[in-house]
Motif scaffolding. Structure first.
Motif, PDB file in Angstrom:
ATOM      1  N   THR A  48      43.395  34.678  19.612  1.00 52.96           N
ATOM      2  CA  THR A  48      42.390  34.618  20.685  1.00 52.96           C
ATOM      3  C   THR A  48      42.278  35.904  21.494  1.00 52.96           C
ATOM      4  O   THR A  48      41.283  36.112  22.194  1.00 52.96           O
ATOM      5  N   GLY A  49      43.289  36.758  21.448  1.00 55.71           N
ATOM      6  CA  GLY A  49      43.316  37.943  22.301  1.00 55.71           C
ATOM      7  C   GLY A  49      43.880  37.667  23.684  1.00 55.71           C
ATOM      8  O   GLY A  49      43.895  38.548  24.551  1.00 55.71           O
ATOM      9  N   GLU A  50      44.370  36.429  23.915  1.00 53.13           N
ATOM     10  CA  GLU A  50      44.934  36.090  25.220  1.00 53.13           C
ATOM     11  C   GLU A  50      46.282  36.774  25.430  1.00 53.13           C
ATOM     12  O   GLU A  50      47.127  36.775  24.528  1.00 53.13           O
ATOM     13  N   ILE A  51      46.482  37.328  26.613  1.00 58.09           N
ATOM     14  CA  ILE A  51      47.755  37.953  26.980  1.00 58.09           C
ATOM     15  C   ILE A  51      48.634  36.891  27.624  1.00 58.09           C
ATOM     16  O   ILE A  51      48.296  36.332  28.673  1.00 58.09           O
ATOM     17  N   LEU A  52      49.765  36.604  27.007  1.00 62.73           N
ATOM     18  CA  LEU A  52      50.685  35.576  27.504  1.00 62.73           C
ATOM     19  C   LEU A  52      51.681  36.142  28.511  1.00 62.73           C
ATOM     20  O   LEU A  52      52.182  35.416  29.368  1.00 62.73           O
ATOM     21  N   ALA A  53      51.988  37.415  28.383  1.00 64.22           N
ATOM     22  CA  ALA A  53      52.888  38.087  29.327  1.00 64.22           C
ATOM     23  C   ALA A  53      52.619  39.579  29.258  1.00 64.22           C
ATOM     24  O   ALA A  53      52.312  40.105  28.184  1.00 64.22           O
ATOM     25  N   MET A  54      52.741  40.239  30.396  1.00 66.00           N
ATOM     26  CA  MET A  54      52.566  41.694  30.450  1.00 66.00           C
ATOM     27  C   MET A  54      53.456  42.231  31.555  1.00 66.00           C
ATOM     28  O   MET A  54      53.359  41.809  32.712  1.00 66.00           O
ATOM     29  N   VAL A  55      54.329  43.161  31.186  1.00 68.40           N
ATOM     30  CA  VAL A  55      55.309  43.690  32.135  1.00 68.40           C
ATOM     31  C   VAL A  55      55.289  45.211  32.091  1.00 68.40           C
ATOM     32  O   VAL A  55      55.210  45.813  31.016  1.00 68.40           O
ATOM     33  N   SER A  56      55.367  45.823  33.255  1.00 70.40           N
ATOM     34  CA  SER A  56      55.451  47.278  33.372  1.00 70.40           C
ATOM     35  C   SER A  56      56.581  47.619  34.326  1.00 70.40           C
ATOM     36  O   SER A  56      56.723  47.007  35.382  1.00 70.40           O
ATOM     37  N   ARG A  57      57.399  48.576  33.914  1.00 73.04           N
ATOM     38  CA  ARG A  57      58.505  49.028  34.747  1.00 73.04           C
ATOM     39  C   ARG A  57      58.492  50.554  34.869  1.00 73.04           C
ATOM     40  O   ARG A  57      58.221  51.231  33.888  1.00 73.04           O
ATOM     41  N   PRO A  58      58.743  51.067  36.109  1.00 75.03           N
ATOM     42  CA  PRO A  58      59.151  50.355  37.329  1.00 75.03           C
ATOM     43  C   PRO A  58      57.992  49.592  37.951  1.00 75.03           C
ATOM     44  O   PRO A  58      56.830  49.818  37.627  1.00 75.03           O
ATOM     45  N   SER A  59      58.345  48.668  38.882  1.00 75.67           N
ATOM     46  CA  SER A  59      57.346  47.801  39.477  1.00 75.67           C
ATOM     47  C   SER A  59      57.466  47.804  40.998  1.00 75.67           C
ATOM     48  O   SER A  59      58.229  48.580  41.574  1.00 75.67           O
TER      49      SER A  59
ATOM     50  N   GLU B  22      64.355  40.358  30.128  1.00 75.26           N
ATOM     51  CA  GLU B  22      64.817  41.105  28.952  1.00 75.26           C
ATOM     52  C   GLU B  22      64.530  42.593  29.090  1.00 75.26           C
ATOM     53  O   GLU B  22      65.368  43.436  28.734  1.00 75.26           O
ATOM     54  N   LEU B  23      63.350  42.928  29.591  1.00 76.59           N
ATOM     55  CA  LEU B  23      63.008  44.346  29.737  1.00 76.59           C
ATOM     56  C   LEU B  23      63.870  45.016  30.800  1.00 76.59           C
ATOM     57  O   LEU B  23      64.344  46.142  30.612  1.00 76.59           O
ATOM     58  N   ASP B  24      64.101  44.322  31.904  1.00 83.28           N
ATOM     59  CA  ASP B  24      64.959  44.875  32.960  1.00 83.28           C
ATOM     60  C   ASP B  24      66.369  45.129  32.435  1.00 83.28           C
ATOM     61  O   ASP B  24      66.991  46.161  32.747  1.00 83.28           O
ATOM     62  N   GLU B  25      66.877  44.201  31.666  1.00 82.36           N
ATOM     63  CA  GLU B  25      68.232  44.345  31.126  1.00 82.36           C
ATOM     64  C   GLU B  25      68.315  45.530  30.178  1.00 82.36           C
ATOM     65  O   GLU B  25      69.287  46.298  30.208  1.00 82.36           O
ATOM     66  N   ALA B  26      67.294  45.713  29.340  1.00 81.71           N
ATOM     67  CA  ALA B  26      67.290  46.835  28.392  1.00 81.71           C
ATOM     68  C   ALA B  26      67.212  48.172  29.121  1.00 81.71           C
ATOM     69  O   ALA B  26      67.915  49.129  28.779  1.00 81.71           O
ATOM     70  N   ILE B  27      66.350  48.255  30.126  1.00 83.36           N
ATOM     71  CA  ILE B  27      66.205  49.497  30.891  1.00 83.36           C
ATOM     72  C   ILE B  27      67.510  49.838  31.599  1.00 83.36           C
ATOM     73  O   ILE B  27      67.934  50.999  31.643  1.00 83.36           O
TER      74      ILE B  27
END
Length: 587
Positions: free
Chosen positions: A258-269, A236-241
């Protein structure tokens, strides 16, 4: 007779000389083997005794469903003995396409005046078994000589997803970035060694080694990430960018309870399997935890929560929107200062009125606003730098503040998210406290540590939280943020049957070369959660410098739809059923 006598004398002389030489040799041998034996034996042992390090197997990294994200696999490296390579040009030509190393680079190595040289080029050093087989086949056919292959291990990643969370191993097997660095002491294990008497070719002469300490393999790591959610967020993030021709972006999905991170994405990669060829100054940064920028209107959630907690927020009270004068500065609403006339504070929240939040900030006063910003995990704005969340990832940013008591106009701008810099993960942690009923949890990506092969769990990362606001306050904020999505600036984030709540942000980027802001350069964002009455997930999406060629570049138009699509898939994966009542209320 004379000649015969002379011949006998020569023979006797030669015999005496040989006897003398033999006596010297015998005496020397006696001296070496008895008187000086310890010294020579010690010298010999230097050549006979072999000390070898035994490398441990690095631990495997899994997602929360036990799917492998990073692991060790068998690999080979190659060494050349240049003196034994007869036809160097031919050898370089034959090896180049197999190793994927330029022929000129290989030839240069083969021409070195060394006993041995590693055949490597940047990160091209460890090769799979099929490459080893091809090289050995050339040796078998005597096409090449003086090339040797040795077995080792190589770090393998499932792909380039979650690259910034995982990090990578450099060519020297040292970790760089991500959990590879943070949890290196667990993952790397302990090196072993072996000491034995060996022949020149390295073969062990004795039956047993003199000393032997086997390596201790590294522990396995289970992360909080869910690869199914991670995959969807990356798509989804790639498509938006791509659609908005943006400079980059970041997205985070978290469990607010809980503070758990289920997904984390950074672009560019970059690709951790081929980092040397794909990483650079632009993509090495994990924007989710390292980037620091003005939050814009998403920061208004903190001001709103503070005002409700202190009992000064009246949703039905009215004010004049449009603009407000603070000292020598005129602060305007985002619609060119036109405003919406006289409206209620509830409407001010839904329409994201800057004037409404300036007034709330003024009612709170400097002391209380500064206190709540600190409570929500951002730090003291009277200091130069903010406060890290403590997430278990390297290079976390802290945010930039005033470094002194802010002036009234600065305090007013802070109330609606301008003039300060924060990080995405700080905002996720803050909004999670609204979602879960008022508890700020430390975000984290490590869930469990296991013995190799997931044989036994030895450590679990327990949620660490502290209450910062009352449950009643958090509930009222959730209801107001629900209105933002239902009928305000965040309508594009609405998801039928789930009741999304959140806040949009459209922050103009400061000019790095001076005062003021860059014309037409924005970071647009959305932060929210669903279902709003009992949130299961928090979502944060930010797009850096989307192009205005295709229309509006506001957070509501660009980031909110991305958040909606991510929420839809995430809630399905986590088996959160849509509410028929919620679907009816939307109609």
């Amino acid at each position: 007779m004379g000649s015969l006598r002379k011949s006998k004398e020569r023979s006797l002389l030669i015999g005496l000389v040989l006897t003398l030489l033999l006596s010297v040799i015998i005496l020397r041998l006696f001296w070496v083997q008895t008187v000086n034996s310890d010294e020579w034996q010690a010298e010999a042992l230097k050549n006979w005794v072999k000390n070898e390090k035994l490398k441990p197997k690095r631990g495997t990294i899994y997602d929360r469903t036990k799917e492998q994200l990073a692991w060790e696999e068998d690999a080979y490296y190659f060494v050349a003995a240049p003196k034994k390579v007869k036809d160097k040009k031919k050898t370089a030509r034959l090896l180049a396409p197999i190793l994927g190393i330029d022929e000129k680079v290989l030839l240069q190595k083969l021409q070195q005046k060394k006993d041995s040289v590693d055949l490597r080029d940047g990160s091209k050093f460890k090769f799979p078994s099929e490459v080893y087989d091809k090289v050995m086949e050339l040796r078998k056919k005597k096409e090449i000589e003086g090339i040797y292959g040795y077995q080792t291990t190589k770090r393998k990643y499932s792909g380039n997803e979650a690259a910034h969370v995982l990090g990578f191993l450099r060519i020297d097997d040292k970790p760089a970035g991500g959990v590879e660095s943070t949890y290196d002491k667990w993952l790397r294990g302990k090196e072993g060694y072996i000491r034995y008497i060996g022949a020149q070719n390295g073969m062990m002469i004795t039956d047993e080694p003199e000393k032997n300490r086997p390596p201790v393999n590294g522990k396995d790591l289970v992360l909080t990430l869910d690869t199914r959610i991670q995959h969807q967020v990356e798509l989804e993030l790639d498509e938006a960018i791509k659609s908005y021709q943006a400079k980059g972006g970041t997205a985070i999905v978290a469990d607010p309870k809980t503070g758990e991170i289920l997904a984390m994405v950074s672009r560019p990669s970059f690709d951790p399997n081929n980092y040397a060829a794909t990483i650079d100054d632009e993509n090495r940064q994990n924007r989710a935890v390292e980037s620091q920028f003005e939050p814009g209107s998403t920061f208004k959630i903190v001001t709103l929560a503070a005002a409700i907690e202190e009992g000064i927020f009246n949703p039905d009270a009215t004010f004049q929107s449009g603009s407000i004068q603070v000292e020598d500065r005129t602060i305007r609403d985002w619609n060119n200062g036109r405003g919406w006339g006289t409206i209620t504070y509830r409407e001010g929240v839904e329409k994201s009125s800057n004037v409404a939040f300036v007034k709330l900030g003024q009612q709170l006063g400097a002391g209380r606003l500064v206190e709540y910003i600190n409570k929500f995990g951002f730090g003291d704005i009277t200091q130069k730098f903010g406060k890290k969340t403590g997430i278990d990832l390297p290079a976390e940013g802290r945010g930039y503040f005033f470094g002194r008591s802010p002036y009234p106009s600065e305090l007013a701008s802070t109330a609606f998210g301008q003039g300060i810099s924060v990080t995405p993960i700080q905002q996720v942690a803050a909004v999670s406290a609204i979602a879960n009923g008022g508890i700020w949890y430390k975000p984290h990506v490590m869930k469990e540590i296991w013995e190799p092969g997931l044989k036994k769990r030895i450590q679990t990362n327990q949620p660490k939280g502290r209450r910062i606001i009352r449950p009643e306050t958090a509930k009222q904020v959730r209801e107001l943020l629900r209105g933002v999505v239902k009928s305000g600036t965040g309508m594009q984030a609405e998801l039928l049957g789930y009741g999304v709540a959140g806040k949009t942000g459209t922050a103009q980027k400061p000019d790095p070369n001076g005062r003021g802001y860059l014309e037409g350069k924005y970071v647009v964002s959305f932060v929210g959660f669903a279902p709003y009455d009992d949130p299961e997930v928090v979502i944060y999406v930010a797009i850096d410098e989307p192009s205005s060629e295709y229309g509006s570049v506001s957070g509501g138009e660009v980031a909110a739809p991305v958040a909606r699509d991510i929420l839809k898939k995430t809630l399905q994966i986590r088996a959160v059923q849509p509410s028929k009542q919620m679907a009816e209320s939307i109609k």
